[in-house]
Design an enzyme around this catalytic site. Structure first.
Site, short mmCIF file in Angstrom:
data_model
loop_
_atom_site.label_atom_id
_atom_site.label_comp_id
_atom_site.label_asym_id
_atom_site.label_seq_id
_atom_site.Cartn_x
_atom_site.Cartn_y
_atom_site.Cartn_z
N ARG A 1 1.02 -1.19 -0.08
CA ARG A 1 -0.19 0.56 0.16
C ARG A 1 0.66 1.21 0.27
O ARG A 1 1.99 1.15 0.61
CB ARG A 1 -0.92 0.15 1.30
CG ARG A 1 -1.98 0.57 1.11
CD ARG A 1 -2.54 1.26 2.69
NE ARG A 1 -2.07 2.00 3.53
CZ ARG A 1 -2.64 2.46 4.16
NH1 ARG A 1 -4.13 2.01 5.17
NH2 ARG A 1 -1.78 3.38 5.50
N TYR B 1 -2.19 12.57 6.41
CA TYR B 1 -2.52 11.64 5.88
C TYR B 1 -1.29 11.02 4.92
O TYR B 1 -0.89 11.08 3.83
CB TYR B 1 -3.58 10.69 4.81
CG TYR B 1 -3.55 9.76 4.99
CD1 TYR B 1 -4.08 9.03 5.73
CD2 TYR B 1 -3.36 9.04 3.44
CE1 TYR B 1 -4.65 7.15 5.92
CE2 TYR B 1 -3.86 7.70 3.77
CZ TYR B 1 -4.01 7.03 4.92
OH TYR B 1 -4.68 5.26 4.79
N ASP C 1 -5.10 3.99 -0.15
CA ASP C 1 -6.18 4.37 0.81
C ASP C 1 -6.90 5.47 0.88
O ASP C 1 -5.64 6.37 1.08
CB ASP C 1 -5.88 3.52 2.04
CG ASP C 1 -6.75 3.38 3.20
OD1 ASP C 1 -7.77 4.35 2.80
OD2 ASP C 1 -6.53 3.00 4.14
N HIS D 1 -9.34 6.86 2.47
CA HIS D 1 -9.69 6.93 3.88
C HIS D 1 -10.49 7.72 4.01
O HIS D 1 -10.92 8.68 4.81
CB HIS D 1 -8.77 7.81 4.40
CG HIS D 1 -8.47 7.10 6.26
ND1 HIS D 1 -8.80 7.43 7.54
CD2 HIS D 1 -7.69 5.53 5.21
CE1 HIS D 1 -8.04 6.22 7.92
NE2 HIS D 1 -7.16 5.69 6.84
N GLU E 1 -8.65 1.96 -1.96
CA GLU E 1 -9.71 1.35 -0.14
C GLU E 1 -10.99 2.51 -0.21
O GLU E 1 -9.66 4.16 -0.26
CB GLU E 1 -8.82 0.95 0.49
CG GLU E 1 -9.18 0.76 2.03
CD GLU E 1 -7.51 0.59 2.97
OE1 GLU E 1 -6.39 -0.32 2.29
OE2 GLU E 1 -8.38 0.70 3.89
N GLU F 1 -13.31 -1.74 6.73
CA GLU F 1 -12.95 -1.82 7.84
C GLU F 1 -13.90 -1.26 8.76
O GLU F 1 -13.49 -1.58 10.54
CB GLU F 1 -11.55 -1.11 7.87
CG GLU F 1 -11.61 0.48 7.37
CD GLU F 1 -10.37 0.80 7.16
OE1 GLU F 1 -9.51 -0.06 6.65
OE2 GLU F 1 -9.45 2.34 8.60
N ARG G 1 -13.09 -5.56 3.27
CA ARG G 1 -12.95 -5.36 4.45
C ARG G 1 -12.85 -5.54 5.26
O ARG G 1 -11.89 -5.46 6.89
CB ARG G 1 -11.39 -3.50 3.98
CG ARG G 1 -10.75 -4.17 2.52
CD ARG G 1 -10.18 -3.20 2.67
NE ARG G 1 -9.78 -2.55 3.63
CZ ARG G 1 -8.81 -2.38 3.91
NH1 ARG G 1 -7.92 -3.88 3.55
NH2 ARG G 1 -8.25 -1.65 5.43
N GLU H 1 -4.33 -7.28 4.99
CA GLU H 1 -4.03 -6.05 5.19
C GLU H 1 -2.93 -6.63 6.81
O GLU H 1 -3.22 -7.44 7.76
CB GLU H 1 -4.66 -4.58 5.83
CG GLU H 1 -4.31 -3.32 5.73
CD GLU H 1 -4.83 -2.64 6.28
OE1 GLU H 1 -5.57 -2.81 6.83
OE2 GLU H 1 -3.83 -1.26 5.68
N TRP I 1 -11.08 12.08 8.53
CA TRP I 1 -9.66 11.55 8.17
C TRP I 1 -9.99 10.18 7.89
O TRP I 1 -9.54 9.66 6.90
CB TRP I 1 -8.98 11.78 10.27
CG TRP I 1 -7.97 11.20 10.18
CD1 TRP I 1 -6.99 11.47 10.27
CD2 TRP I 1 -7.13 9.29 10.31
NE1 TRP I 1 -5.86 11.10 10.11
CE2 TRP I 1 -6.06 9.50 10.10
CE3 TRP I 1 -8.09 8.28 10.11
CZ2 TRP I 1 -4.79 8.56 10.45
CZ3 TRP I 1 -7.76 7.47 10.86
CH2 TRP I 1 -5.65 7.54 10.52
#
Ligand code: EZ4
Ligand code: CO
Length: 411
Positions: A153, A165, A218, A220, A244, A270, A291, A347, A411
């Protein structure tokens, strides 16, 4: 009741400790002395889960037969009246995983054997490469490739934004490590600056590493659907394994827009707690990887149910594996990943650190970027309560994000 062993639940213990970061651990002890452990960590809200388990769940478990995993799962799910929710489902997850651990120990078999046996040799993982610059991220990726990882990643700080990030502003911590700050740290966000800088990361990664390495990224949940669609198209030439959390999907329909515009594979889940959070995403084939984590989506029982449903729609599992997921969660997901016919990838950020190694023991090993599961009965993990007592809970939060004008963002 087992013919030979008394599996009546005798004791339920909840331990909140901070061996490097906060974890909420559940220990279920049966009359015959066999115990199982589960993870209930909800990042930044640890005491809510701990008190839910201690005050509301533990009394309902005493006296029950530890073999009855499904009935206890349903009892805690339907029986709570409120259903679903991150706190409730993490508590159900911890109980579920501890009971699978116990069942494996009673049977003398690793949990993956109880699920149906191995579908593969080991569990392929992807690792994280982060950096303040593209070069820094790619140097970190190169080191991971040298260690044998086949999937990475990539995240890089956004130029012009201090502490974004990818990297924390003070540069001392891995970007999402809990810190000693008494309140959530704040980080700035600009979609324009991000969109203007992200393509170069993947272009340079492909130039440097070629086409064989699998790459993910990712987002986010920081984009809108049409922005995510554009990002997906922009990254198509770099052939990501998946993109992601491009968009938060409380409204699952949002993913239709992204899907209509790009062939970049999509992953999400997630923070999902149940199959209901991803049912439309899966059945409409708007995503490619789901995920959900055992710790946050109802344990092995919850994620197994999601995996079987996802398989009908060509969706594979790619469980969350960030630093807030304890070795217990990694073990549960490794057993699931060994079994699941539609396993995709796990992951992986490491099984912990020097401090957490004194508290958690496990028989997982990482070789050539794959998690190998030992043959211990149950999950093959344990938790040392005495060692944990030396690392008391410390209130801690994930960062929050704001646009440059101060608007609160994802975030
Ligand atoms: O959001 O660790 O894929 N991993 C991630 C992480 C998690 C945090 C909170 O669990 O997205 O950044
Ligand atoms: Co993520």
């Amino acid at each position: 009741m087992s013919k030979t062993k008394d599996l009546t639940i005798k004791d339920v213990r909840v331990i909140v400790s901070s061996p490097g970061r906060n974890f909420v651990t559940l220990k279920i002890v049966t009359e015959c002395g066999i115990h199982g452990i589960g993870d209930a960590t909800v990042n930044g809200r640890e005491m809510a889960v701990a008190s839910y388990l201690q005050e509301h769940v533990a009394p309902c478990l005493i006296g029950r037969n530890a073999h009855e995993i499904e009935d206890i799962w349903q009892y805690l799910y339907k029986g709570v009246y409120w259903r679903k929710g991150p706190i409730n489902m993490a508590c159900i997850a911890a109980v579920d995983v501890a009971l699978w651990d116990i069942k494996g120990k009673v049977a003398g078999l690793p949990v993956y054997e109880l699920l149906g046996g191995k579908s593969r040799r080991a569990v392929t993982t992807y690792a994280h490469a982060n950096g303040e610059t593209i070069e820094g991220t790619l140097d970190s990726a190169e080191a991971l490739i040298a260690q044998g990882f086949k999937a990475i990643r990539l995240q890089t700080a956004v130029p012009g934004l201090e502490g974004t990030y990818g990297v924390l502003g003070d540069k001392k911590d891995y970007y999402e490590q809990q810190s000693s700050r008494p309140l959530p740290p704040e980080q700035p966000w600009s979609t324009r600056k991000y969109m203007n800088s992200i393509e170069a990361l993947f272009r340079e990664a492909r130039d440097r590493f070629g086409d064989d390495i699998a790459l993910t990224h990712d987002v986010h949940s920081r984009l809108t659907p049409i922005e995510a669609a554009r990002l997906g198209k922009m990254l198509e030439p770099y052939d990501l394994l998946f993109l992601e959390d491009a968009v938060a999907a409380e409204n699952q329909d949002s993913y239709r827009i992204i899907r209509d515009h790009t062939t970049t594979p999509l992953a999400i889940g997630e923070i999902y707690n149940t199959i209901w959070d991803c049912k439309e995403l899966i059945q409409n084939q708007w995503i490619d990887y789901i995920r959900t984590a055992t710790t946050h989506a109802g344990g092995i029982t919850g994620v197994r149910r999601i995996a079987d449903f996802a398989a009908l729609f060509h969706v594979r599992i790619a469980p969350h594996g960030a630093p807030d997921l304890s070795p217990i969660c990694y073990a549960a997901q490794a057993h699931l990943g060994l079994w699941a016919p539609n396993f995709g990838i796990q992951e992986f950020v490491g099984f912990g650190n020097e401090v957490s190694d004194t508290v958690f023991s496990h028989d997982l090993t990482l070789k050539d970027g794959m998690i190998h599961v030992g043959d211990s009965p149950g999950l093959g993990v344990d938790f040392d309560e005495e060692a944990a007592a030396a690392h008391p809970y410390k209130r801690s939060y994930l960062p929050v994000s704001r646009l440059e004008d101060g608007t609160l963002w994802s975030w």
